[in-house]
Design a protein around this motif. Structure first.
Motif, short mmCIF file in Angstrom:
data_model
loop_
_atom_site.label_atom_id
_atom_site.label_comp_id
_atom_site.label_asym_id
_atom_site.label_seq_id
_atom_site.Cartn_x
_atom_site.Cartn_y
_atom_site.Cartn_z
N PRO A 215 64.61 106.00 -14.16
CA PRO A 215 65.47 105.75 -15.32
C PRO A 215 65.66 107.02 -16.13
CG PRO A 215 63.27 104.91 -15.71
CD PRO A 215 63.29 105.39 -14.29
N LYS A 216 66.63 107.02 -17.03
CA LYS A 216 66.89 108.21 -17.86
C LYS A 216 65.64 108.60 -18.64
CE LYS A 216 71.64 109.19 -18.90
NZ LYS A 216 72.22 108.56 -17.69
N GLU A 217 64.93 107.61 -19.11
CA GLU A 217 63.69 107.87 -19.82
C GLU A 217 62.58 107.21 -19.00
OE1 GLU A 217 62.57 107.74 -24.48
OE2 GLU A 217 63.12 105.80 -23.65
N LEU A 218 61.71 108.03 -18.43
CA LEU A 218 60.71 107.48 -17.50
C LEU A 218 59.79 106.49 -18.21
CD1 LEU A 218 59.62 107.53 -14.63
CD2 LEU A 218 58.09 109.37 -15.31
N ILE A 219 59.37 106.85 -19.41
CA ILE A 219 58.56 105.92 -20.19
C ILE A 219 58.90 106.16 -21.66
CG2 ILE A 219 56.55 107.47 -20.28
CD1 ILE A 219 54.76 104.97 -20.14
N SER A 220 59.12 105.08 -22.39
CA SER A 220 59.50 105.24 -23.80
C SER A 220 58.25 105.53 -24.62
CB SER A 220 60.15 103.96 -24.31
OG SER A 220 59.18 102.92 -24.27
N ALA A 221 58.45 105.99 -25.83
CA ALA A 221 57.33 106.27 -26.73
C ALA A 221 56.50 105.00 -26.91
CB ALA A 221 57.87 106.76 -28.06
N THR A 222 57.19 103.89 -27.06
CA THR A 222 56.51 102.61 -27.25
C THR A 222 55.76 102.22 -25.98
OG1 THR A 222 58.57 102.06 -28.36
CG2 THR A 222 56.89 100.34 -28.30
N GLY A 223 56.41 102.42 -24.84
CA GLY A 223 55.79 102.08 -23.55
C GLY A 223 54.49 102.84 -23.35
N PHE A 224 54.52 104.11 -23.73
CA PHE A 224 53.33 104.94 -23.61
C PHE A 224 52.21 104.42 -24.53
CE2 PHE A 224 50.89 108.53 -25.43
CZ PHE A 224 50.12 108.82 -24.30
N GLN A 225 52.59 104.14 -25.78
CA GLN A 225 51.59 103.66 -26.73
C GLN A 225 51.01 102.31 -26.32
OE1 GLN A 225 53.43 104.00 -30.63
NE2 GLN A 225 52.99 106.19 -30.74
N GLU A 226 51.86 101.45 -25.76
CA GLU A 226 51.38 100.14 -25.30
C GLU A 226 50.38 100.30 -24.15
OE1 GLU A 226 54.84 97.91 -24.20
OE2 GLU A 226 55.38 97.49 -26.29
N ALA A 227 50.66 101.25 -23.26
CA ALA A 227 49.78 101.47 -22.11
C ALA A 227 48.40 101.94 -22.59
CB ALA A 227 50.39 102.50 -21.17
N VAL A 228 48.41 102.84 -23.57
CA VAL A 228 47.14 103.36 -24.11
C VAL A 228 46.40 102.23 -24.84
CG1 VAL A 228 46.12 104.97 -25.76
CG2 VAL A 228 48.01 105.72 -24.29
N GLN A 229 47.14 101.51 -25.64
CA GLN A 229 46.58 100.40 -26.42
C GLN A 229 45.93 99.36 -25.50
OE1 GLN A 229 48.18 99.72 -30.11
NE2 GLN A 229 46.00 99.33 -30.11
N GLY A 230 46.56 99.12 -24.37
CA GLY A 230 46.07 98.10 -23.43
C GLY A 230 44.80 98.48 -22.72
N SER A 231 44.40 99.76 -22.83
CA SER A 231 43.25 100.21 -22.06
C SER A 231 41.92 99.90 -22.74
CB SER A 231 43.34 101.71 -21.82
OG SER A 231 43.15 102.40 -23.04
N SER A 232 41.94 99.75 -24.04
CA SER A 232 40.70 99.50 -24.77
C SER A 232 41.04 98.92 -26.13
CB SER A 232 39.94 100.82 -24.93
OG SER A 232 38.70 100.58 -25.54
N LYS A 233 40.14 98.11 -26.65
CA LYS A 233 40.41 97.45 -27.94
C LYS A 233 40.49 98.44 -29.09
CE LYS A 233 37.99 93.01 -27.66
NZ LYS A 233 37.24 93.34 -26.46
#
Length: 273
Positions: A215-233
């Motif tokens: 995609p034009k944007e491989l990962i959005s700023a939000t997508g990145f933050q969600e991925a990090v957030q999902g890794s640990s409480k």
């Protein structure tokens, strides 16, 4: 619960995150869920790698908390041995989120270091996506291309290529560049057939046309933050921003099979509190 506290403390203290997913070819944990897109795959990998890394962390640190989180899982990464280097092709696509030329050099250095090679066979650059309604121009590309050229001159990269340039822009870059693009990636979602003018130009100047489905944007700023957030409480992710993502694949030349592929991700915490 000690490790969660640790993850949170580490994250609060650090200002830079370097993450290497390691080889995804034989990681069963990611195979179960077939990612529907490169974006989903990347998000899944960031979250999975961070979770694994946090879980493997010792519960007490002997030293001070690090400023740079170097998140790599050694078991998932095999460096290339000098004996096998000749038989392998290391191809990279670098997605920049910001137009910092220094990112190109640090991404290439980090890839060489992580994979145990002194040179990458090819690097394709995907410049940062522009605001709606703005078109990519030669002026945007020039500083990035100059940085790539200097890496070719210092033998860190063998061949350099572009992504999503139309015939006009590819021709402008070709005429201006000292080191010519060896390839241009075309997104087939945007055009099911290669534009004839682009095909003719590429053929005349020996530029390989490749296809991709990023995609034009491989990962959005939000997508990145969600991925990090999902890794640990309880991780505070609001200040973190992605600087670049590098995707590599290591191909066995004689057999055309992918021996390894993965992502290297670099993010920083903005300090403007």
């Amino acid at each position: 619960m000690e490790s969660h506290v640790n993850a949170k403390q580490l994250f609060n203290h650090a200002t830079t995150l370097k993450l290497h997913t390691g080889n995804l070819v034989n990681r069963s944990r990611l195979k179960k869920k077939c990612p529907s897109s490169p974006s989903e795959e990347l998000q899944d990998c960031i979250q999975g790698t961070l979770s694994e890394w946090f879980a493997a962390m010792p519960s007490s640190l002997d030293s001070e908390l690090p400023i740079v989180l170097d998140c790599t899982i050694p078991e998932n990464t095999e460096a290339i041995t000098p004996e096998e280097r000749e038989e392998l092709k290391v191809s990279v696509k670098l997605f920049l989120t910001e137009s910092h030329c220094s990112s190109i050099r640090s991404a290439v250095d980090m890839a060489c270091l992580s994979l145990g090679v002194s040179q990458l066979d090819s690097v394709i650059i995907a410049p940062p996506s522009l605001p709606e309604g703005e078109a990519q121009t030669l002026t945007h590309l020039q500083p990035l291309w100059e940085e790539l050229e200097s890496l070719v001159q210092s033998q860190k990269i063998a061949a350099i290529g572009t992504s999503d340039l139309d015939k006009t822009l590819l021709e402008q870059l070709y005429n201006w560049a000292q080191i010519k693009p060896s390839s241009n990636q075309v997104n087939l979602a945007s055009c099911c057939v290669m534009p004839p003018d682009l095909t003719a130009f590429a053929k005349e100047f020996d530029i390989q046309l490749l296809t991709h489905n990023d995609p034009k944007e491989l990962i959005s700023a939000t997508g990145f933050q969600e991925a990090v957030q999902g890794s640990s409480k309880d991780l505070q992710v609001a200040d973190w921003r992605l600087e670049w993502v590098l995707r590599y694949s290591i191909i066995v030349k004689s057999r055309g099979i992918i021996k390894a592929k993965g992502y290297i991700v670099h993010a920083k915490k903005s300090s403007d509190h």
